[in-house]
Scaffold this motif. Structure first.
Motif, PDB file in Angstrom:
ATOM      1  N   GLY A  67      -0.402   8.267  -6.163  1.00  0.00           N
ATOM      2  CA  GLY A  67      -1.257   9.424  -6.406  1.00  0.00           C
ATOM      3  C   GLY A  67      -2.358   9.218  -7.411  1.00  0.00           C
ATOM      4  N   CYS A  68      -2.713   7.952  -7.687  1.00  0.00           N
ATOM      5  CA  CYS A  68      -3.717   7.689  -8.720  1.00  0.00           C
ATOM      6  C   CYS A  68      -5.158   7.744  -8.215  1.00  0.00           C
ATOM      7  N   GLY A  69      -5.373   7.543  -6.883  1.00  0.00           N
ATOM      8  CA  GLY A  69      -6.748   7.529  -6.412  1.00  0.00           C
ATOM      9  C   GLY A  69      -6.857   7.088  -4.968  1.00  0.00           C
ATOM     10  N   ILE A  70      -8.088   6.700  -4.601  1.00  0.00           N
ATOM     11  CA  ILE A  70      -8.412   6.299  -3.227  1.00  0.00           C
ATOM     12  C   ILE A  70      -8.620   4.788  -3.187  1.00  0.00           C
ATOM     13  N   ALA A  71      -8.046   4.143  -2.165  1.00  0.00           N
ATOM     14  CA  ALA A  71      -8.159   2.689  -2.019  1.00  0.00           C
ATOM     15  C   ALA A  71      -8.622   2.354  -0.604  1.00  0.00           C
ATOM     16  N   LEU A  72      -9.217   1.193  -0.454  1.00  0.00           N
ATOM     17  CA  LEU A  72      -9.579   0.647   0.855  1.00  0.00           C
ATOM     18  C   LEU A  72      -8.560  -0.438   1.167  1.00  0.00           C
ATOM     19  N   ARG A  73      -7.677  -0.173   2.152  1.00  0.00           N
ATOM     20  CA  ARG A  73      -6.552  -1.062   2.394  1.00  0.00           C
ATOM     21  C   ARG A  73      -6.484  -1.497   3.858  1.00  0.00           C
ATOM     22  N   SER A  74      -5.992  -2.708   4.074  1.00  0.00           N
ATOM     23  CA  SER A  74      -5.800  -3.229   5.417  1.00  0.00           C
ATOM     24  C   SER A  74      -4.609  -2.539   6.076  1.00  0.00           C
ATOM     25  N   LEU A  75      -4.690  -2.333   7.392  1.00  0.00           N
ATOM     26  CA  LEU A  75      -3.597  -1.666   8.098  1.00  0.00           C
ATOM     27  C   LEU A  75      -2.315  -2.487   8.074  1.00  0.00           C
TER      28      LEU A  75
END
Length: 305
Positions: free
Chosen positions: A229-237
Motif C-alpha cells: 500500500g505504499c504507492g504505484i509501481a510498473l511491474r512485469s506480469l
C-alpha cells in the motif's frame, strides 16, 4: 550447409531487432535489412512488420521461424555426429539473473537441467544490476530489457509485458489516477535504474520521469512496497500476475503499459561458436518458459475483462 539467408532471418528474430542482429554478426544494419528484403522477395511473402523500435512476425514469418528452428538443430546434430565434433556438456557455467525473476522462475525450472547435465558445475548469482559480461567471470546473464546492450549477443526467451499497479488500500486512500499527469501527485515506487518509465499508450511511447519514494536496489522490494500500500509501481506480469488475479494489486491506467519491445533474453559475450553449455541452457529455458507466456496471457485476459 544451412541457407545463410535463413540463418540471418533466425538471428534477427532471436536478437529482437535488425540493428542488434547486425551488431552480433559484425555487419551493418543496411546489409542485414537488404538480406531480409532479399529473402522476402525470394519467398514472395512479407516475413516481418518493421517499425523504428521493434519487429513483429507476420503469419508467414511465424510459420517460417517455427519451421526453421528444428531444421537448424537437426542439421547441426547431423554435422556433429558425422564429423565427430561432439562437444561435451560439462564444466563451469556461471549465470547471473535479476533477483525476482531468478527466484520466482529461473531457480524452480533448473532441477531438470541439473539432472540432465550432471557434469555441469552451475553457479547462479542474483542481482538487479546489469553485470558487464565482457569483463566479468560470468558466462551468461538473464536480462530483461528493450536492448541487450552493445557488443553482446541476446537470445530472446519471452516477452515481458509490464503494467502500472497499486494496492486497493493505496487507491482508496489516494484516489485512482485518471491520466499520466495524475501520477505526478502519486507516490511512485521503483528500483534503482528503473526510472524514467518507458510507457506506451494512446499518445505513443513516452518517458515518464519521476522519483521513487523509497530508494532501493531491489526490484522485489519495490513490488512488496506496492503490495503493502505504499504507492504505484510498473511491474512485469510474470512478477505480479498472481497478485493481480487475487486482488492484492489492481491495474492502474489500463490504457498505458511499459514499452512493448521489452523482453527477457539469455545474453552472452560474442564468440565464434556458442559453447555447448550455453546451447544446452538456452534450449532448456526456451522449453520451460512457455508456461510463463501462458501465465501472461491469462493475466491479460483477466485485466481486459
Amino acid at each position: 550447409m544451412f541457407d545463410p539467408d535463413y540463418e540471418l532471418f533466425l538471428s534477427i528474430i532471436e536478437a529482437g531487432t535488425i540493428s542488434a542482429a547486425a551488431r552480433a554478426r559484425g555487419l551493418t544494419t543496411a546489409a542485414v535489412s537488404k538480406c531480409l528484403a532479399r529473402l522476402e522477395q525470394r519467398l514472395s511473402a512479407r516475413l516481418v512488420n518493421r517499425t523504428t523500435r521493434r519487429l513483429a512476425l507476420t503469419p508467414a514469418g511465424q510459420d517460417l521461424y517455427e519451421t526453421l528452428l528444428p531444421l537448424r538443430s537437426s542439421l547441426a546434430a547431423v554435422e556433429e555426429r558425422i564429423s565427430g565434433r561432439h562437444e561435451l556438456i560439462r564444466g563451469d557455467l556461471r549465470l547471473t539473473a535479476p533477483t525476482s525473476f531468478g527466484r520466482m522462475h529461473l531457480a524452480p525450472c533448473l532441477a531438470r537441467f541439473t539432472e540432465a547435465y550432471p557434469d555441469i558445475e552451475l553457479t547462479i548469482d542474483l542481482s538487479d544490476s546489469f553485470v558487464d559480461l565482457l569483463t566479468s567471470p560470468y558466462d551468461a546473464a538473464i536480462r530483461i530489457a528493450v536492448d541487450v546492450g552493445s557488443g553482446l549477443i541476446g537470445h530472446r526467451l519471452m516477452g515481458s509485458r509490464r503494467v502500472l499497479c497499486a494496492s486497493p488500500a493505496y487507491l482508496a486512500r489516494m484516489g485512482q489516477p485518471e491520466s499520466l499527469a495524475d501520477l505526478e501527485r502519486h507516490v511512485l515506487l521503483a528500483a534503482e535504474g528503473q526510472l524514467p518509465w518507458q510507457i506506451e499508450g494512446p499518445e505513443g511511447q513516452i518517458a515518464f520521469h519521476g522519483r521513487s519514494a523509497v530508494k532501493t536496489n531491489s526490484s522485489e522490494v519495490a513490488r512488496e512496497l506496492a503490495t503493502g500500500g505504499c504507492g504505484i509501481a510498473l511491474r512485469s506480469l510474470w512478477d505480479v500476475a498472481e497478485l493481480l488475479d487475487c486482488g492484492k494489486l489492481v491495474q492502474v491506467l489500463p490504457h498505458y503499459e511499459g514499452a512493448r519491445q521489452a523482453a527477457i533474453y539469455l545474453v552472452h559475450a560474442p564468440t565464434p561458436h556458442i559453447s555447448a553449455n550455453i546451447r544446452a541452457l538456452l534450449a532448456h529455458l526456451r522449453e520451460q518458459f512457455g508456461d510463463i507466456e501462458d501465465m501472461e496471457y491469462k493475466a491479460e485476459s483477466t485485466l481486459s475483462a
